[in-house]
Design a protein around this motif. Structure first.
Motif, PDB file in Angstrom:
ATOM      1  N   TRP A 138       0.791  -1.226   0.000  1.00 55.42           N
ATOM      2  CA  TRP A 138       0.000   0.000   0.000  1.00 55.42           C
ATOM      3  C   TRP A 138       0.816   1.266   0.000  1.00 55.42           C
ATOM      4  O   TRP A 138       0.331   2.311  -0.357  1.00 55.42           O
ATOM      5  N   GLU A 139       2.099   1.181   0.394  1.00 56.16           N
ATOM      6  CA  GLU A 139       2.870   2.414   0.333  1.00 56.16           C
ATOM      7  C   GLU A 139       3.195   2.772  -1.113  1.00 56.16           C
ATOM      8  O   GLU A 139       3.762   3.816  -1.379  1.00 56.16           O
ATOM      9  N   ARG A 140       2.846   1.891  -2.031  1.00 54.38           N
ATOM     10  CA  ARG A 140       3.037   2.225  -3.445  1.00 54.38           C
ATOM     11  C   ARG A 140       1.709   2.506  -4.134  1.00 54.38           C
ATOM     12  O   ARG A 140       1.650   2.644  -5.345  1.00 54.38           O
ATOM     13  N   ARG A 141       0.629   2.517  -3.357  1.00 52.96           N
ATOM     14  CA  ARG A 141      -0.698   2.728  -3.964  1.00 52.96           C
ATOM     15  C   ARG A 141      -1.348   3.947  -3.328  1.00 52.96           C
ATOM     16  O   ARG A 141      -1.960   3.872  -2.269  1.00 52.96           O
ATOM     17  N   PRO A 142      -1.205   5.094  -3.990  1.00 52.22           N
ATOM     18  CA  PRO A 142      -1.609   6.367  -3.360  1.00 52.22           C
ATOM     19  C   PRO A 142      -3.082   6.427  -2.983  1.00 52.22           C
ATOM     20  O   PRO A 142      -3.418   7.033  -1.978  1.00 52.22           O
ATOM     21  N   ILE A 143      -3.959   5.803  -3.766  1.00 60.25           N
ATOM     22  CA  ILE A 143      -5.395   5.930  -3.461  1.00 60.25           C
ATOM     23  C   ILE A 143      -5.714   5.161  -2.174  1.00 60.25           C
ATOM     24  O   ILE A 143      -6.400   5.677  -1.274  1.00 60.25           O
ATOM     25  N   PHE A 184      -3.591   4.516   0.100  1.00 59.40           N
ATOM     26  CA  PHE A 184      -2.932   5.294   1.145  1.00 59.40           C
ATOM     27  C   PHE A 184      -3.842   6.431   1.615  1.00 59.40           C
ATOM     28  O   PHE A 184      -4.003   6.657   2.824  1.00 59.40           O
ATOM     29  N   LEU A 185      -4.463   7.139   0.674  1.00 61.49           N
ATOM     30  CA  LEU A 185      -5.337   8.258   1.056  1.00 61.49           C
ATOM     31  C   LEU A 185      -6.510   7.765   1.901  1.00 61.49           C
ATOM     32  O   LEU A 185      -6.889   8.405   2.882  1.00 61.49           O
TER      33      LEU A 185
END
Lengths: 287, 464
Positions: A2-7, A9-10
């Motif tokens: 998830w640290e590579r998936r901005p959505i 993460f938001l």
């Protein structure tokens, strides 16, 4: 991950933010402004008071004055009983403030007569020497808009009569602001309950020696001269040249409790010693 | 490796305008500081302390603070994603919308249109402008990140994305109000609820505007400036999540001893103490990144700004939690101490870091070396002196004021009248006002140095 998936993460960040938000910001609505904290005596603002409150907001009075008395000894002695939640249920927005460049105003209502507030707002230093408050004389040249005030009362759902709105005609913003200040903390009638009954014989512990008299004269100049005149010749309040005829004990009672019907504030926060020194000074003055 | 062409035009725009608003904020701050000692400097109706103080805070927080963050964020995001900003036109529009909002804010505040809510004074039409501004910005940044050419998201991007959602949630909830006319509205919440919502907003505006963004900037520019990699990514990630989780519980520490329910106050106090850990996680990460690089404190002026900045952040996040303890709050709340505290954060921590980031970006933005390092050093010392003079004088003032408010005689009466405590403040207020002038001098040196860099700076040999 998830640290590579901005959505994602938001979404996670939003969830983290919402936990504390729900517990400490949303949940309290279940207790505040319900039957639990209602105070029957607290009434909504009338039309003139509401107009005054909006002048208070417009001029940013809340930048220097708070409106909450905390349950701390010195604070309760200085201002009056500590603030309760139910006192604020008609306050949109709240005006608790965060700085006391000037004193707290939650209990200012009924402390001074209207005339004191007019003089003070026109020229703060005439009533409070050394004050750094701006002068608000211009409020006397601006009038309250009755139609707009009616609209505001409607939006807030406050009760009013047509006569009340009609009576706004010709009122200045100064009138409105003073009416608002006189409402603050006055609903709960604490001032009457705070009256102290002095029992037994009052004996002045001070002899009229020069030290006591000069201290008394200084206290008079700081606390009394603004209304009773530098030369005791009266102004907002009556002349005091004949004060010695009133008698020591009665003067002490008046200073301690004030004379609510006569517009005289209580000076109990000065404490017994300072009040006796003022009394000694007044008794020393030739009529 | 192909080198994308970055949009530096938008960065230049935000740098210039944010500095202009910063100068306005400091100038108005100095004016109201002198109004405190010379009340005849109030010019009613437009220029009284009550109307100008919100102008000062809004120009500082949103004009200079947000404006410079926008500049740094557009720079950092493009570099870290190796991707040009998603929409140049949207970014351009955002710059002008931002300036229009700040100007509208200044005009309406001076005219007396305000909601009275601290750091959220703008009336409802302005609220809408702010929301539009934020949505434009968020879309542009998120789309740039989504379309990035670098798989990893460096921690600075986390802090940027975190502040995007944080500000959005806070601002919209606290803005709930019922309009009466174009420039008058009433809060949707009443009394104690309104106070609790307001300080949930107020304190977390400090988190989402004045903590996450400068940390994003710090995490990016410290390794860039020193040439040494960040000490620990794991620590920065732990700091991030614990910070965004814990901050939201603490708003009611502004309302200790008020009618807000006791358990809310107690939670706020507890979480405020716990916040020391994630705050110092970033401070320690910064210090340990300096391992073997401490000599740069002598040789590299940017390091001085950044390390002093993070040190003030560390002090701020110790002083803040101590103020959030009921006992100390009873003593110090509502006194001069608090503006002393706030300005260590704004003039010390946030501004120091942003000054460094702007100096660092200048050669990239204009292809010229910074005009004068000695002037940058002078800037550093002036703003440091000004900030210390400001904060230290008000801390001493606050302790004296609190003591006078609480002092009692043996007979149970108060020892000082309120006016006696006011009169005792004048000397400190004078010191504070002149400290502000010193700070302004530092900022003007900064402005001169930038102007000269643009006009006469030595060209950088290789385009960067």
């Amino acid at each position: 991950m998830w640290e590579r998936r901005p959505i994602i993460f938001l979404l996670l960040a939003t969830a983290a933010i919402l936990v504390g938000t729900i517990v400490t910001m949303v949940l309290p609505f279940a207790w505040v402004n319900t039957e639990k904290d209602r105070i029957e005596a607290v009434a909504p603002y009338d039309a003139l008071q509401l107009a005054g409150r909006d002048v208070y907001i417009r001029e940013g009075c809340n930048n220097c004055h708070t409106q909450t008395v905390r349950p701390l000894v010195a604070e309760v002695i200085r201002y009056g009983p500590y603030s309760k939640s139910g006192e604020f249920r008609y306050d949109r927005p709240h005006l608790w403030g965060s700085r006391r460049t000037g004193p707290d105003l939650a209990r200012i209502g009924g402390k001074y007569p209207d005339s004191w507030h007019y003089h003070h707002l026109e020229d703060p230093r005439s009533m409070v020497p050394g004050s750094n408050m701006p002068a608000y004389q211009f409020l006397e040249t601006r009038t309250v808009d009755p139609a707009f005030t009616r609209k505001k009362m409607d939006v807030l759902g406050f009760p009013y009569t047509d006569e009340e709105i009609a009576a706004l005609d010709g009122k200045t913003e100064m009138d409105a602001l003073v009416a608002y200040l006189q409402k603050l903390g006055a609903d709960i009638g604490w001032r009457e309950h705070a009256q102290v009954q002095v029992i037994g014989e009052l004996v002045n512990p001070y002899a009229p020696d020069p030290d006591v008299l000069s201290e008394g004269a200084r206290l008079y100049a700081d606390n009394c001269a603004q209304c009773h005149g530098v030369a005791l010749d009266g102004d907002l309040g009556p002349e005091l040249t004949g004060a010695r005829d009133i008698g020591e004990a009665e003067l002490y009672r008046d200073l301690w409790n004030g004379i609510p019907d006569g517009g005289m504030p209580s000076f109990s926060t000065l404490g017994q010693k300072k009040i006796w020194k003022i009394v000694t000074f007044l008794m020393s003055q030739e009529p | 490796m192909d080198k994308p062409s970055y949009n530096y035009d938008i960065v230049r725009g935000f740098v210039n305008w944010s500095i202009l608003w910063g100068v306005v904020a400091v100038l108005v701050g100095i004016l109201i500081a002198f109004q405190m000692v010379l009340p005849q400097l109030n010019f009613p109706p437009l220029f009284t302390y009550g109307r100008l103080r919100p102008l000062h805070t809004n120009a500082g927080l949103f004009g200079w603070g947000l404006g410079s963050f926008f500049a740094a964020f557009y720079y950092i995001t493009q570099r870290l994603t190796r991707q040009r900003v998603w929409s140049d036109r949207l970014a351009r529009f955002q710059l002008w919308w931002f300036n229009a909002t700040i100007i509208a804010a200044a005009v309406t505040l001076v005219l007396g249109y305000n909601t009275s809510k601290e750091y959220h004074e703008l009336e409802w039409p302005l609220d809408i402008m702010v929301v539009v501004l934020w949505v434009i910005f968020a879309v542009n940044i998120v789309m740039t990140v989504v379309k990035r050419r670098e798989e990893q998201l460096y921690v600075s991007l986390w802090f940027i994305l975190g502040s995007l959602v944080g500000v959005a949630v806070l601002y919209v909830v606290n803005a709930a109000e019922v309009p009466v006319s174009l420039f008058k509205s009433y809060s949707a919440y009443a009394g104690t609820n309104d106070a609790n919502v307001q300080w949930w907003y107020g304190h977390n505006a400090v988190a989402m505007v004045l903590t996450l963004p400068p940390l994003a900037v710090f995490y990016y520019f410290l390794p860039k400036t020193t040439g040494a990699p960040l000490y620990s990514h794991r620590l920065s990630i732990v700091s991030f999540w614990s910070l965004v989780f814990m901050y939201l519980w603490t708003g009611a520490h502004h309302l200790l001893w008020t009618p807000v329910p006791d358990w809310v106050q107690t939670l706020a106090m507890g979480f405020s103490i716990m916040l020391i850990a994630p705050s110092w996680g970033s401070v320690i990460n910064g210090y340990l990144t300096m391992n073997g690089q401490w000599h740069q404190m002598r040789t590299n002026y940017l390091v001085k700004f950044l390390i002093l900045g993070i040190t003030f952040y560390g002090l701020q996040t110790l002083q803040g939690p101590s103020q959030a303890v009921r006992t100390f709050s009873a003593f110090i709340h509502y006194t001069e101490w608090v503006p002393g505290h706030v300005h260590m954060g704004t003039m010390g921590w946030v501004s120091m870091v942003m000054f460094a980031s702007i100096y660092y970006m200048l050669p990239h933005l204009y292809g010229r070396r910074v005009y004068s390092v000695p002037l940058a050093n002078l800037h550093f010392w002036l703003v440091l002196l000004g900030q210390l003079g400001y904060s230290v004088s008000l801390w001493i003032a606050g302790v004296q004021q609190a003591t006078m408010w609480h002092a009692m005689n043996p007979d149970g009466s108060l020892h000082y009248s309120f006016m006696e405590s006011v009169l005792a403040m004048y000397p400190y207020w004078w010191v504070r006002a002149f400290a502000g002038v010193v700070y302004l001098a530092g900022v003007l040196v900064f402005v001169y140095n930038i102007a000269m860099t643009v006009r006469r700076g030595e060209p950088v040999a290789e385009a960067v």
